[in-house]
Design a protein around this motif. Structure first.
Motif, PDB file in Angstrom:
ATOM      1  N   LYS A 183       4.039  11.129  -5.817  1.00  0.00           N
ATOM      2  CA  LYS A 183       4.591   9.886  -5.243  1.00  0.00           C
ATOM      3  C   LYS A 183       4.461   8.719  -6.216  1.00  0.00           C
ATOM      4  O   LYS A 183       5.153   7.719  -6.091  1.00  0.00           O
ATOM      5  N   LYS A 231      -6.458   9.230 -11.738  1.00  0.00           N
ATOM      6  CA  LYS A 231      -7.174   8.519 -10.670  1.00  0.00           C
ATOM      7  C   LYS A 231      -8.638   8.942 -10.707  1.00  0.00           C
ATOM      8  O   LYS A 231      -8.931  10.110 -10.999  1.00  0.00           O
ATOM      9  N   SER A 275      -7.014  18.886  10.195  1.00  0.00           N
ATOM     10  CA  SER A 275      -5.715  18.219  10.215  1.00  0.00           C
ATOM     11  C   SER A 275      -5.224  17.980   8.791  1.00  0.00           C
ATOM     12  O   SER A 275      -5.951  17.432   7.956  1.00  0.00           O
ATOM     13  N   PHE A 290      -0.358  11.512  12.920  1.00  0.00           N
ATOM     14  CA  PHE A 290      -0.679  11.340  14.335  1.00  0.00           C
ATOM     15  C   PHE A 290       0.127  10.206  14.951  1.00  0.00           C
ATOM     16  O   PHE A 290       0.100  10.004  16.156  1.00  0.00           O
TER      17      PHE A 290
HETATM   18  P1  NAP Z   1      -2.360   8.138   3.259  1.00  0.00           P
HETATM   19  O1  NAP Z   1      -1.453   7.301   2.446  1.00  0.00           O
HETATM   20  O2  NAP Z   1      -3.743   7.683   3.476  1.00  0.00           O
HETATM   21  O3  NAP Z   1      -1.740   8.454   4.690  1.00  0.00           O
HETATM   22  C1  NAP Z   1      -0.374   8.273   4.997  1.00  0.00           C
HETATM   23  C2  NAP Z   1      -0.124   8.852   6.377  1.00  0.00           C
HETATM   24  O4  NAP Z   1      -0.115  10.287   6.307  1.00  0.00           O
HETATM   25  C3  NAP Z   1      -1.197   8.518   7.387  1.00  0.00           C
HETATM   26  O5  NAP Z   1      -1.018   7.253   7.973  1.00  0.00           O
HETATM   27  C4  NAP Z   1      -1.065   9.662   8.368  1.00  0.00           C
HETATM   28  O6  NAP Z   1       0.074   9.461   9.207  1.00  0.00           O
HETATM   29  C5  NAP Z   1      -0.719  10.824   7.470  1.00  0.00           C
HETATM   30  N1  NAP Z   1      -1.898  11.586   7.047  1.00  0.00           N
HETATM   31  C6  NAP Z   1      -2.592  11.507   5.882  1.00  0.00           C
HETATM   32  N2  NAP Z   1      -3.577  12.401   5.843  1.00  0.00           N
HETATM   33  C7  NAP Z   1      -3.515  13.083   7.006  1.00  0.00           C
HETATM   34  C8  NAP Z   1      -4.264  14.162   7.556  1.00  0.00           C
HETATM   35  N3  NAP Z   1      -5.284  14.741   6.876  1.00  0.00           N
HETATM   36  N4  NAP Z   1      -3.912  14.609   8.803  1.00  0.00           N
HETATM   37  C9  NAP Z   1      -2.882  14.044   9.473  1.00  0.00           C
HETATM   38  N5  NAP Z   1      -2.131  13.032   8.994  1.00  0.00           N
HETATM   39  C10 NAP Z   1      -2.443  12.562   7.789  1.00  0.00           C
HETATM   40  O7  NAP Z   1      -2.428   9.632   2.608  1.00  0.00           O
HETATM   41  P2  NAP Z   1      -1.832  10.215   1.236  1.00  0.00           P
HETATM   42  O8  NAP Z   1      -2.481   9.500   0.104  1.00  0.00           O
HETATM   43  O9  NAP Z   1      -0.342  10.269   1.351  1.00  0.00           O
HETATM   44  O10 NAP Z   1      -2.432  11.692   1.299  1.00  0.00           O
HETATM   45  C11 NAP Z   1      -1.900  12.643   2.201  1.00  0.00           C
HETATM   46  C12 NAP Z   1      -2.840  13.853   2.240  1.00  0.00           C
HETATM   47  O11 NAP Z   1      -2.958  14.412   0.934  1.00  0.00           O
HETATM   48  C13 NAP Z   1      -4.231  13.492   2.725  1.00  0.00           C
HETATM   49  O12 NAP Z   1      -4.612  14.448   3.683  1.00  0.00           O
HETATM   50  C14 NAP Z   1      -5.098  13.584   1.475  1.00  0.00           C
HETATM   51  O13 NAP Z   1      -6.387  14.058   1.749  1.00  0.00           O
HETATM   52  C15 NAP Z   1      -4.315  14.527   0.582  1.00  0.00           C
HETATM   53  N6  NAP Z   1      -4.417  14.196  -0.848  1.00  0.00           N
HETATM   54  C16 NAP Z   1      -4.124  12.937  -1.291  1.00  0.00           C
HETATM   55  C17 NAP Z   1      -4.238  12.636  -2.631  1.00  0.00           C
HETATM   56  C18 NAP Z   1      -3.965  11.242  -3.145  1.00  0.00           C
HETATM   57  O14 NAP Z   1      -4.130  11.021  -4.370  1.00  0.00           O
HETATM   58  N7  NAP Z   1      -3.549  10.292  -2.312  1.00  0.00           N
HETATM   59  C19 NAP Z   1      -4.657  13.627  -3.543  1.00  0.00           C
HETATM   60  C20 NAP Z   1      -4.938  14.903  -3.062  1.00  0.00           C
HETATM   61  C21 NAP Z   1      -4.825  15.174  -1.716  1.00  0.00           C
HETATM   62  P3  NAP Z   1      -0.040   8.817  10.686  1.00  0.00           P
HETATM   63  O15 NAP Z   1      -0.284   7.347  10.471  1.00  0.00           O
HETATM   64  O16 NAP Z   1       1.277   9.134  11.299  1.00  0.00           O
HETATM   65  O17 NAP Z   1      -1.188   9.492  11.378  1.00  0.00           O
END
Ligand code: NAP
Length: 243
Positions: free
Chosen positions: A138, A196, A32, A52
């Protein structure tokens, strides 16, 4: 235990590597992705994209798909999805596995200032600092809000904010080399590196380059995540899940 239905919450290189290994071993894996990156690197097997709808939505998806194993292999800084994964695993009465690389530790010669979050990182930079910013798109806005900061920001996709001329945007994916990181920082007269504490090898070169060029680093600590069965490498996760 061949043929298990496994849901991997992805968005990292480790998630992709683990999905590929589990599929090769005969498991039914769905990865996912949040769906926020335009052209993500995809693993083998089934991939679904988009949120989700909270932990209840994730639990419903797991029940509907007959999943027996949930692996949170999201980025260490993706805190919300990890909280939802913990709640969904509990609701489905399944254990929660988390694949998470160890955090980086400062080494001799490093000049790190540890901070708790993005706001603290912005506040830790001295007036008129020239910065090499390596956070996500972001989080760029918080640094742009300080009119005295300038430098380069590197990310996979551009931030939504328009960049003023004092900032240069570099779009790029790791891995990077120590030599190219040094060259980038020297050519841009960088005085501070901000990043980070993601851990892992793919983006470690900038830290070594900063150490060798005596550039101070503002290191943002990882957010809290709920308890899970923690594994620190793809190998360890594979051994645990596919003995
Ligand atoms: P987050 O703030 O923890 O999540 C925000 C929302 O995005 C979650 O509530 C969920 O929505 C949705 N989401 C996040 N990861 C998901 C996944 N793997 N599958 C389905 N829905 C997902 O996440 P974020 O920091 O924005 O990161 C988003 C994605 O980028 C993640 O998969 C993470 O592994 C990747 N990423 C993040 C970073 C970082 O620095 N934050 C760096 C590299 C990669 P719902 O509540 O609607 O389910």
């Amino acid at each position: 235990m061949p043929g298990k239905r496994i849901l991997i919450l992805g968005g990292t290189g480790e998630a992709r590597a683990l999905a590929n290994r589990l599929i090769d071993a005969g498991h039914g894996v769905v990865t996912s992705l949040a769906g926020v990156t335009q052209a993500p690197r995809l693993p083998e097997g089934e991939v679904r994209r988009g949120g989700f709808g909270g932990s209840e939505g994730l639990a419903a998806y797991m029940r509907g798909g007959g999943f027996q194993i949930l692996i949170d292999a999201t980025h260490p800084f993706a805190a919300q999805i990890s909280r939802h994964a913990a709640a969904a695993a509990q609701a489905c009465e399944l254990p929660l596995y988390r694949l998470e690389r160890p955090a980086w530790m400062a080494e001799e010669g490093d000049r790190w200032t540890g901070v708790a979050d993005i706001a603290a990182a912005v506040a830790a930079l001295p007036a008129n600092a020239r910065v090499f910013l390596t956070v996500g798109r972001k989080e760029a806005g918080a640094f742009l809000a300080r009119a005295d900061l300038a430098g380069i920001m590197r990310m996979i996709e551009a931030p939504k904010e328009e960049l003023p001329p004092r900032w240069n945007l570099i779009l790029g994916r790791p891995p990077f080399t120590i030599a190219s990181e040094k060259e980038l920082m020297t050519a841009n007269r960088i005085g501070h590196l901000v990043g980070k504490n993601a851990g892992g090898e793919e983006t470690r070169a900038k830290l070594i380059a900063a150490r060798e060029t005596k550039i101070p680093v503002v290191m943002i600590a990882r957010p809290w995540k709920p308890e899970a069965i923690l594994v620190e490498s793809v190998d360890a996760a594979f051994r645990l899940l596919s003995p």
